[in-house]
Design a protein around this motif. Structure first.
Motif: not given
Lengths: 130, 135, 101
Positions: A14-16, A6, A8-9, A22-23, A18-19, A127-130
């Motif tokens: 925000h890096q979310a 998921q 969220n940004e 990469n993941f 990008d992360s 989940v990737f977010g701010d």
């Protein structure tokens, strides 16, 4: 293993994302199946093909589109979040009588149920977010 | 889709300052149709989402706080509020909306949905989940 | 294995790391990513609380984010560095993931 992601940004702020990218790439390389990448909140902004970053920077949207093309990734933008933020595909364009659409290749717009389904069907949801 | 998983929604943001609280509630409402075992946790500034007396007329935004009282109708009746987060903000259970649900098995007796739990209790509850969605 | 927690906020700016430490069970793991990696540094105002947590929880930090921020030489002993492949492995080795976004 079956994984879902998921995001969220939106891009660049925000890096979310990008992360998350990469993941996702690392998970595919490790032989895992990506059931779905679900974009929510400002994350839906990752799905506009009108993004034009400077040439010496990564193109976050293209990167997702290319990964989707290579690995048949299901990239889903939440419809409610997308409507609020002006992300439009052909169906939405017609339904809401807009004068164009802006969705990038590989992405589709669908309901929040797709996130719940991802949670049910996947072994892990990250989940990737701010 | 007959699998039933334990879903926990972790809410850590205050309402209105950002959209996370409102869009999280939208996920909860849509998710209710999937008949999963759903629980909500409110920690950090997330506890302000449940505050009584929200009046948004002056900021021109929709007051979505009445929606929380409808959660019981969606069979969502496990609402955990972290004690330490309340205390850190000088709040008590009295400052929150009174959320209830009706227990079908006990002749629709009205029961409280909110349970105030300690950090340690909530940490254990989190360990028991299958899917954690954080907002 | 139990839960993997990820923290992506600088402990000097936001309270996410504290919330994670307070609400993670003993035996769980914490992975620091993005600005969260600053919590992995030795000699900061939060180092003691991280060391305390490391008595009952395993703490990891994402090498790529450490490198990007130039804090490679400052990571405290006992924190294990992982790359993205290691991040994926941690996710699969734990039952579920909670992101303290």
């Amino acid at each position: 293993m079956k994984l879902s992601i998921q995001v969220n940004e939106g891009p660049y702020q925000h890096q979310a994302t990008d992360s998350a990218y990469n993941f996702t790439k690392a998970a595919i390389e490790a032989g895992h199946e990506i059931f779905r990448v679900f974009f929510y909140h400002d994350g839906v902004n990752n799905g506009t093909r009108y993004t034009t970053p400077p040439q010496d920077d990564r193109n976050i949207v293209d990167r997702w589109s290319e990964l989707s093309a290579e690995h048949d990734l299901d990239l889903v933008l939440c419809v409610a979040a997308a409507q609020r933020r002006g992300l439009v595909d052909e169906g939405e364009q017609e339904r809401n009588k807009k004068d164009g659409n802006n969705i990038a290749p590989g992405f589709r717009i669908s309901g929040l149920g797709q996130l719940i389904e991802a949670g049910i069907q996947s072994d892990r949801l990250v989940v990737f977010g701010d | 889709m007959s699998v039933t998983k334990k879903f926990l929604y972790v809410n850590r943001r205050a309402p209105y300052g950002t959209i996370y609280a409102w869009e999280s509630l939208e996920v909860v409402l849509i998710g209710a149709a999937f008949e999963q075992d759903v629980a909500l946790a409110f920690v950090d500034d997330g506890v302000y989402q449940l505050a009584k007396g929200q009046d948004t007329k002056g900021i021109g935004m929709k007051n979505f706080s009445p929606t929380y009282s409808a959660l019981g109708d969606y069979d969502i009746n496990k609402i955990y509020v972290e004690k330490e987060s309340l205390e850190a903000r000088g709040l008590t259970l009295e400052d929150l909306q009174h959320l209830v649900w009706e227990d079908e098995d006990e002749d629709w007796a009205e029961k409280d949905s909110i349970q105030v739990v300690t950090s340690a209790e909530l940490a254990d509850l989190m360990e028991q989940q299958d899917v954690v969605l954080s907002f | 294995m139990s839960m993997l927690h990820t923290v992506n906020k600088s402990p000097f700016e936001k309270d996410s790391m504290n919330s994670c430490l307070r609400l993670s069970a003993d035996g769980s793991s914490i992975l620091l990513i993005e600005d969260g990696v600053f919590a992995a540094q030795e000699g900061t105002v939060v180092s003691d609380s991280v060391k305390e947590a490391m008595k009952s929880k395993k703490v990891y930090a994402l090498q790529e984010d450490i490198n990007a921020r130039g804090v490679q030489g400052k990571v405290m002993d006992g924190i294990e560095l992982v790359d993205y492949a290691g991040f994926v492995k941690l996710v699969t080795e734990h039952d579920k993931v909670q992101s303290w976004v």
